[in-house]
Every structure is written in C-alpha cells, then in structure tokens.
Design a protein around this motif. Structure first.
Motif, mmCIF file in Angstrom:
data_model
loop_
_atom_site.group_PDB
_atom_site.id
_atom_site.type_symbol
_atom_site.label_atom_id
_atom_site.label_comp_id
_atom_site.label_asym_id
_atom_site.label_seq_id
_atom_site.Cartn_x
_atom_site.Cartn_y
_atom_site.Cartn_z
ATOM 1 N N ASP A 75 0.821 -1.200 0.000
ATOM 2 C CA ASP A 75 0.000 0.000 0.000
ATOM 3 C C ASP A 75 0.864 1.262 0.000
ATOM 4 O OD1 ASP A 75 -2.611 1.238 0.114
ATOM 5 O OD2 ASP A 75 -2.133 1.784 2.189
ATOM 6 N N ASN A 77 4.148 1.561 -1.255
ATOM 7 C CA ASN A 77 4.890 1.708 -2.506
ATOM 8 C C ASN A 77 5.089 0.313 -3.107
ATOM 9 O OD1 ASN A 77 7.018 1.992 -4.472
ATOM 10 N ND2 ASN A 77 7.492 3.963 -3.543
ATOM 11 N N TRP A 131 1.029 5.633 -9.551
ATOM 12 C CA TRP A 131 0.175 5.058 -8.514
ATOM 13 C C TRP A 131 0.376 5.781 -7.188
ATOM 14 C CZ3 TRP A 131 0.347 2.726 -3.788
ATOM 15 C CH2 TRP A 131 -0.806 2.054 -3.396
ATOM 16 N N VAL A 132 1.638 6.061 -6.829
ATOM 17 C CA VAL A 132 1.923 6.764 -5.570
ATOM 18 C C VAL A 132 1.313 8.169 -5.607
ATOM 19 C CG1 VAL A 132 3.770 7.722 -4.135
ATOM 20 C CG2 VAL A 132 3.988 5.416 -5.038
ATOM 21 N N LYS A 135 -2.406 7.833 -5.197
ATOM 22 C CA LYS A 135 -2.716 7.413 -3.829
ATOM 23 C C LYS A 135 -2.599 8.559 -2.836
ATOM 24 C CE LYS A 135 -2.463 3.913 -0.539
ATOM 25 N NZ LYS A 135 -2.971 4.734 0.505
ATOM 26 N N THR A 136 -1.591 9.422 -3.014
ATOM 27 C CA THR A 136 -1.373 10.497 -2.045
ATOM 28 C C THR A 136 -2.151 11.767 -2.372
ATOM 29 O OG1 THR A 136 0.619 11.210 -3.215
ATOM 30 C CG2 THR A 136 0.907 9.678 -1.373
ATOM 31 N N PRO A 139 -6.733 10.304 -3.540
ATOM 32 C CA PRO A 139 -7.147 8.999 -3.017
ATOM 33 C C PRO A 139 -8.608 8.656 -3.335
ATOM 34 C CG PRO A 139 -6.895 10.565 -1.230
ATOM 35 C CD PRO A 139 -6.383 11.226 -2.473
ATOM 36 N N LEU A 142 -9.340 6.068 -6.044
ATOM 37 C CA LEU A 142 -9.059 4.644 -5.821
ATOM 38 C C LEU A 142 -10.221 3.916 -5.148
ATOM 39 C CD1 LEU A 142 -5.361 4.888 -4.653
ATOM 40 C CD2 LEU A 142 -6.219 4.244 -6.902
#
Length: 143
Positions: A75, A77, A131-132, A135-136, A139, A142
């Motif tokens: 989750d 990285n 993706w990172v 995600k940050t 979010p 996702l």
C-alpha cells in the motif's frame, strides 16, 4: 538468457554484497525507528509542495516488510515492496552461499534482453510513481 552454475565456493560476490545490504537495511528498519529519531527525516518535496517524490513510502516499506506486513508495504509503494522482498531473498541466498558454499547461478542476458530490461524498468518506475501520486494526491479515485 544463459544461466551458468559455478562450482561450490565461498567467494564474496555481487549477490553477497546485496544480501549484506539487505540484512543491514531490514534489521535497521525492524529495530531502529529512524523516522522518529532523526528530526529532518522525511520527504522535503512532499512537505514543500504536497507532491510525493519517486521514493516516497520507501521508509514505510522497509519498516512494514521487516515486520512481515506485506499488504501495508504494498500500500505504501508497490515497486519498493518488490525491491525490499528481493533484498530479503538476496540475504537468504547470501547466507546459503557463504555458510553452505551453495553456488550462486550467473545469469547472462543477450543484447535484446538487456534492451527489453532498459525499456521495461523505466516504464515500471513511471507506473509505480503514477500510482503513488494518485494514492497520495487523489485517493478518492481509488475507491
């Protein structure tokens, strides 16, 4: 690709050095809370801009892999998790090689295979970074 199996030996090689680095890194991640004891530890880019860098999450990955929390590491990285697991496997190979003289296979790639690797690795790094970032920064995408 050619795989060569050398005779049994205990000579220090690349796999052994990477295994030692893996052992030291995972032991530090397991027993020393680096992010808490070093006051300047953290991502300067993320602190200043809110955007993650390419290595964001790697401290969490090392900590979580050393505690066998692979889902949490993934989750943080995904590509970093793969790297940490590879370092752990290299540590096992290093112990088997240096203690039991197990031969470490040598892999020789053809020029075409090196070319595929040179294209694939940057693509993997970019996909992981995307993706990172999602995600940050986003979010909600996702869910």
């Amino acid at each position: 690709m050619k795989v060569l199996i050398p005779p049994r030996n205990r000579r220090l090689g690349t796999v052994d050095v990477l295994g030692i680095i893996g052992v030291v890194g995972l032991l530090v991640a397991r027993y020393i809370p680096v992010a808490r004891i070093i006051p300047f530890w953290g991502c300067v880019l993320r602190e200043q801009t809110g955007w993650p860098c390419l290595g964001c999450g790697l401290t969490r990955v090392a900590d979580r892999v050393s505690h066998l929390n692979f889902a949490g590491a993934w989750d943080a990285n995904p590509l970093g998790t793969v790297g940490a697991i590879v370092f752990a496997l290299l540590a096992v190979a290093m112990v088997l090689h240096l203690v039991f003289a197990m031969p470490i296979p040598e892999i020789i790639l053809s020029p075409w295979e090196w070319g595929v690797l040179r294209v694939t690795l940057p693509v993997l790094i970019l996909v992981n970074y995307a993706w990172v970032v999602v995600k940050t920064r986003f979010p909600h995408l996702l869910l």
